[in-house]
Design an enzyme around this catalytic site. Structure first.
Site: not given
Lengths: 345, 345, 345, 345
Positions: B148-150
């Site tokens: 995931g990006c976060y």
């Protein structure tokens, strides 16, 4: 492989040149200058270049900018550029000048819009750096005058049409808007975020310095004098120019003939894209690229041709085109280092 | 040279994959799918790709997506991804899955945060696609779960520090903010310009789906359970994540020891940059790149370590990292197609 | 009806004061000063005020700023403010000081963060201008120190909770982000659009001057020392602060008790809105208004209370609050001129 | 004191009407409708109105929208508006219609650009709601057609000049750009932040529906047919229209005569400001206000008059003008609730 340097590298055009050159397979960036940031690593000023551009800024007269250098990008303001050119020519380096100093062939016209010209002797030999129409001259040039950002957006679609006699020379209007990076990287009150963001406004409405440059090139193409009405506007964004051009078609000229003219002029051009009927340019599609995108619509009421032209003012409008010119002057493939596509979003 | 395809290519991660692959010297993009835009040329949906990506979207079950394909990028939402994986595995193609479906190793934990898992049998073999810490596994993987990006922004700086015992496992807070492209390319009222522009707000404050993924990887690194307080916010911009992380140093740990740990972990990493003391990350410096930039400051009052980590949520946070994983899985140089620098401005 | 003037009116807080005063039924703006724009009509500097504010800027020592004036808004930077205060006090005008010079009661603490204090004799009598907690003092004050923008956003929700013993005094973290107008209207390179737009970054991470001010007021409320971890960030927008605050509840304190405490403190406050459970603050909802909006979520994993607080840094964070204080000092209805709602979008 | 309601209040024009009415001393907002948000408190949809607008949305046919109501704001799309008008007229309420349905007097012309007209019988009596030129008619009207946003910006400066014969009727070009709120509050892919931000583009270039409306009013003013070339563009911002108009002066007409004509037309107009020579309009200066600002420059090369006109598309371009019309229809002071100035920044 060639060695290059940048004089005046701490502005946005300098940063863009460094970004593009770092992706160029056959150029070696040897030195960059900045009076203001002299001695500082490039990375401290432009964090995005960290790790790739490991140079520090030197003084503008530092010998590393010229010694063993094949080509210099001159990214200083007008006047400073022409002050530097004679020495650079004498040193035998090739020069792409991003300023206005060698764009206008008529020194007295230049002086009317800018300042007294201190080395008119180079005006004649300077190539006007619009590769799409001047490629052979640029290949042989020692000095290339890189066109203005608004100018490139306005004259690119117009030159073939005027050359082919498809537009009337009278009454052309270019209504342009630019992102704020066109004004440079300066501590100026009218450039701060609070003044620019969520704002749109015209400026220089009674005469912008790019007008005589446009007229020079359009008149050449038309084979007769073209006088232009030009109005620039400031957009609340970083990059991008859109020019909306209104022109009267010559007698009975149809949209189709315009597309044919463009096709003839641009079908082999790597950086000019004519959009199919019904699609219109948007600045974001060319952001960060060396592309120009051009669209057309005929106004059903007035019969005027509406021509839309977009580019990134920092790339094809300045540093990208400068690199394209440098590639030509160095005998390299014209598109080296310039093939990146725009990001979405 | 390898052949790749993208299933679900009409979102922002799809567009970014196409942009990156078009600059990749050794990948050939053979097919892209989109249920919504099926039959349309890619250029009609993503004008920025015009001229380079000449494919048209096909249906998601089109054979061209798999036949003679070496690797498939799966850029569909969670659930759709795990529905597609068994057939892709059976067809013998490698898969980089950009969804969440194979990131969480514990199926019951996945199901608590998402939906029932329909093919848990692939969970064990799926490599967690963070090359900086998982390179060897990814090289051998048939299926890689792209983080995931976060998550990437938060765990990248924390993993070495927890592994080296430099931080207390208790009480870590990650306060993150993301540009709006992280929410995808959807006709959704809360994504329109009028709702996002000149606005800043928290969301999902009592539990965001990226939290268990962060905890899984951090606990692995720490060799013991790590529970995280995570708060995402929505920024009025397109791209970029900045995570501001608060952590208690283990007994007497100094900033210097943290830098040493990072140096050890990242000095040979092409896409992770530890900023020198005094410099702090800014999202714009990594915009459009595959880079993570990390900075540090110790709060002189509380003694907390403040760790700052930035990346582009679409590139290193999604499609760039996916390409990095694909390069590894295909036995290619990890950085191919990913060396572009950020634009200034 | 009262006469007011503004010393230092050419910044954003000055412009906002003029906007608000022009909508105030009972204030008459008699004079405004600016060293830089002295002699120029206000409209030339702030086009938005054209037709309504017909004054021209005068020098900062012009007698019209004090003569027959009931109250002066002092909108100059710190240091300049304390240099002006003794004369203003001697002249018998009331003063709302928007600078930091009289906010911190302990002169030595002030001097640690700012500069030597030249008139500590007025520190004791200066009222701290947070009307929600200091109304009676402000009503009687000759000199009011208008709170900092970040400070107002952070301490507003915390004061009642600390006063009521609902939070632990240790370990409070305030993670704040502000629009760029908080940095003022200055020709500064780091404020230009190209540096701010599409960017998000932390700054002053090892110690921002608003920290001691927050600690002073929070410690007063808590009846014991509160030490805060504070991290400001710069948002790519003009106006708005969001503070995301992490605090440990005191033993067994529930969300409900927090709402009750806020209800008690703010139910009659015209400018503080506690959002119902499930709704979270967004800067845009209070843009251009004198409002603070506050929300709450308990982190289910760590048990930390997440408190969200938003305001417009120029209005409730500066000029709106200054006008609210002026209303009180002049014996007027506190909300006069301050009832405008935020625009959508 | 009068009672008003809004039918179709969940769009941006509805939100703006609620904001403005809440600051109006003599209007009481009794009911607001929204099919989509029926039953929900207004505050849940528009957080900025919290505490002031305490109504909940009702169904569009709810009797509270008409019963004991003096005037209804009809803020639904075209077609829905004309479907509602007969019943409203029969109920005896006054109506300000913000849609296009009663702007174009010629039903067949309307039908060419929109849809079949279902109640042409009200076309004749509907007042065209541009108070600056139609005040007396509006005062007596039961039904007022509120002008289009682009239209107001274009015709405001042109009407006096055409009426006074200072411009040639042929060849007028209006090049306009609007913030994205002009497209409404809709879950539409082309309105999301990623598509609009950092982008500028033309649209509807071969014919926008506001063209016939402009021509109708300009022809009336000119006493002869005016055909216009109009090109709208989409700006990466929320609010604001700037129209750049190119027109040929009639024989020997000077800039001075134009200023005199404007002076005559607008010197007593509270919401129209003619900027002094040398100053040019900027959208931000009128943001959130009911103002139009107009500037002029003569092109020294072509002799064309460049006329610049700016307004906020949601306020003077829609809801502000609607309230101005309502004030007139209700016999109130025209400026009530509309005196707010623009924020800086």
């Amino acid at each position: 492989m060639a060695n290059v340097s940048i004089i005046g590298a701490s502005g946005y055009t300098g940063a863009e040149l460094m970004r593009l050159i770092s992706a160029h397979p056959d150029l070696d960036l040897k030195a960059v200058s900045s009076r203001q940031f002299c001695g500082q690593p490039v990375e401290q000023v432009f964090g995005a270049l960290g790790g790739e551009v490991t140079l520090s800024f030197v003084e503008p007269d530092h010998e590393s900018l010229v010694k063993d250098i094949d080509l210099v990008f001159l990214a200083v303001p007008h006047q400073a550029a022409m002050n530097a050119v004679p020495d650079l020519m004498a040193a035998g380096v090739k020069v792409v000048d991003l300023s206005a100093d060698f764009r206008i062939k008529d020194a007295s016209l230049y002086e009317k819009w800018y300042v007294p010209h201190t080395c008119p002797e180079f005006l004649a030999e300077a190539a006007y750096g619009l590769p799409e129409f001047n490629r052979e001259l640029i290949k042989k040039a020692r000095l290339t005058a890189n066109p203005g950002c608004y100018v490139t957006s306005v004259i690119m679609p117009l030159i073939p049409l005027l050359r082919d006699g498809l537009l009337q020379r009278e009454g052309i209007i270019a209504n342009s808007a630019s992102g704020v990076s066109g004004a440079g990287r300066k501590a100026s009150l009218n450039l701060i975020h609070g003044e620019v963001h969520e704002n749109f406004k015209p400026y220089a409405v009674a005469g912008h310095r790019h007008t005589p440059e446009m007229e020079q090139e359009l008149s050449l193409a038309a084979g007769g004098e073209v006088r232009l009405t030009f109005t620039p506007h400031l957009l609340p964004m970083d990059r991008g120019i859109l020019s909306t051009i209104y022109a009267k078609p010559a007698d009975k000229v149809s949209e189709k003939e315009i597309y044919v003219s463009w096709e003839k002029a641009f079908s082999n051009e790597p950086f000019v894209r004519i959009l199919p009927e019904g699609r219109l340019p948007a600045t974001k599609e060319v952001r960060g690229t060396n592309r120009v995108q051009i669209g057309l619509a005929k106004d059903p009421r007035s019969g005027l041709m509406k021509i839309f032209s977009t580019l990134d003012n920092i790339t094809k409008g300045a540093s990208g085109q400068a690199l394209q010119n440098a590639n030509l002057m160095l005998g390299m493939d014209e598109g080296l280092g310039l093939t990146g596509l725009g990001q979405t979003p």
